[in-house]
Design an enzyme around this catalytic site. Structure first.
Site, short mmCIF file in Angstrom:
data_model
loop_
_atom_site.label_atom_id
_atom_site.label_comp_id
_atom_site.label_asym_id
_atom_site.label_seq_id
_atom_site.Cartn_x
_atom_site.Cartn_y
_atom_site.Cartn_z
CB THR A 248 -10.43 -5.84 8.15
OG1 THR A 248 -10.16 -6.77 9.20
CG2 THR A 248 -10.74 -4.48 8.73
CB ALA B 63 -12.05 -6.12 13.46
CB CYS B 64 -10.98 -10.29 9.89
SG CYS B 64 -9.58 -9.65 8.96
N PRO B 65 -9.55 -11.84 12.16
CG PRO B 65 -10.08 -14.09 12.50
CD PRO B 65 -10.50 -12.87 11.72
#
Lengths: 149, 105
Positions: free
Chosen positions: B17, B9-11
């Site tokens: 992701t 997952a990423c911001p």
């Protein structure tokens, strides 16, 4: 639905730094009608870069942001004449920039799936090579034929 | 075949992701490890890990840039936490290391 990438969004750039590159690429996306608010999109891209720089290895930078300033999901690909630094880390030098504009509308799940596919494809060497070194017509064909669902 | 699972997952959930997930899968192909990665990105949760997947895995790779949903699934497993950027840059080294580590157990 507008196409993800059009020919005018594949550009050759001779610039000095990242900031200049991002500004010019946002201008291109605006001129090609992908943005509602250039200021809002620019702000979101820069904020996202500030969290951590979008260096993905292989001399590629991938600035992106989901933004209310985006009208229709689109890409801008810039091939640089000279490498530039993408972060404070001197190893993170960039020669190709792929800018992604995605709007914040949750109903546009299809667009996010397209971008997920693009992101995955970028991990494949053959795909990267064509994006970085292929002629514009080939890049256009590659994107518009492989990045579909 | 050795199995490894993970969640990325990423911001903004737009790119990293999926790049991290793909990089781990490619590394798995290279080192003959069965790698299954769940993505928690802008398009929601995809390729969701089942209880069987998790039970069969020698270890779990979790990206640590933002909170992973349903992390309690991995209680009792060996967990490796790595940033998405690091995963992309070092996917092969990560999988190779896991393979070496758990081959000797």
């Amino acid at each position: 639905m507008k196409t993800l990438l059009n020919k005018a969004c594949i550009i050759d750039l001779n610039i000095k730094d990242k900031n200049e590159a991002i500004h010019q690429m946002v201008d291109v996306l605006e001129n090609e009608g992908y943005l509602i608010s250039k200021e809002s999109y620019l702000k979101d891209v820069l904020e996202r870069e500030a969290i951590f720089a979008t260096f993905i290895g292989h001399h590629i930078g991938l600035p992106h942001g989901r933004s209310d300033g985006v009208d229709s999901t689109g890409l801008c690909i810039a091939r640089l004449k000279n490498e530039i630094c993408w972060s404070n880390n001197e190893d993170e030098k960039v020669k190709t920039i792929i800018m992604i504009a995605v709007n914040n509308d949750n109903e546009n799940n299809v667009h996010l799936q397209i971008l997920a596919k693009l992101s995955r494809m970028l991990m494949h060497e053959q795909f990267r090579n064509l994006i970085q070194h292929g002629d514009k017509a080939s890049v256009l064909e590659l994107i518009n034929t492989t990045i579909i669902i | 075949m050795m199995k490894v699972v993970g969640v990325t997952a990423c911001p903004s959930g737009v790119a990293h992701t999926y790049m991290a997930a793909e990089a781990l899968q490619l590394a798995g192909q290279k080192y003959n490890v069965d790698v299954k990665i769940e993505t928690q990105g802008g398009a929601g949760i995809e390729n969701e890990l089942s209880r069987e997947d998790i039970d069969a895995a020698v270890c779990v790779i979790l990206s640590n840039d933002i909170l992973i949903q349903n992390e309690d699934r991995f209680k009792g497993k060996k967990v490796l936490r790595v940033g998405v950027s690091e995963i992309m840059k070092k996917s092969e080294a990560i999988i190779k290391k896991i393979k070496q580590t758990f081959d000797n157990e």
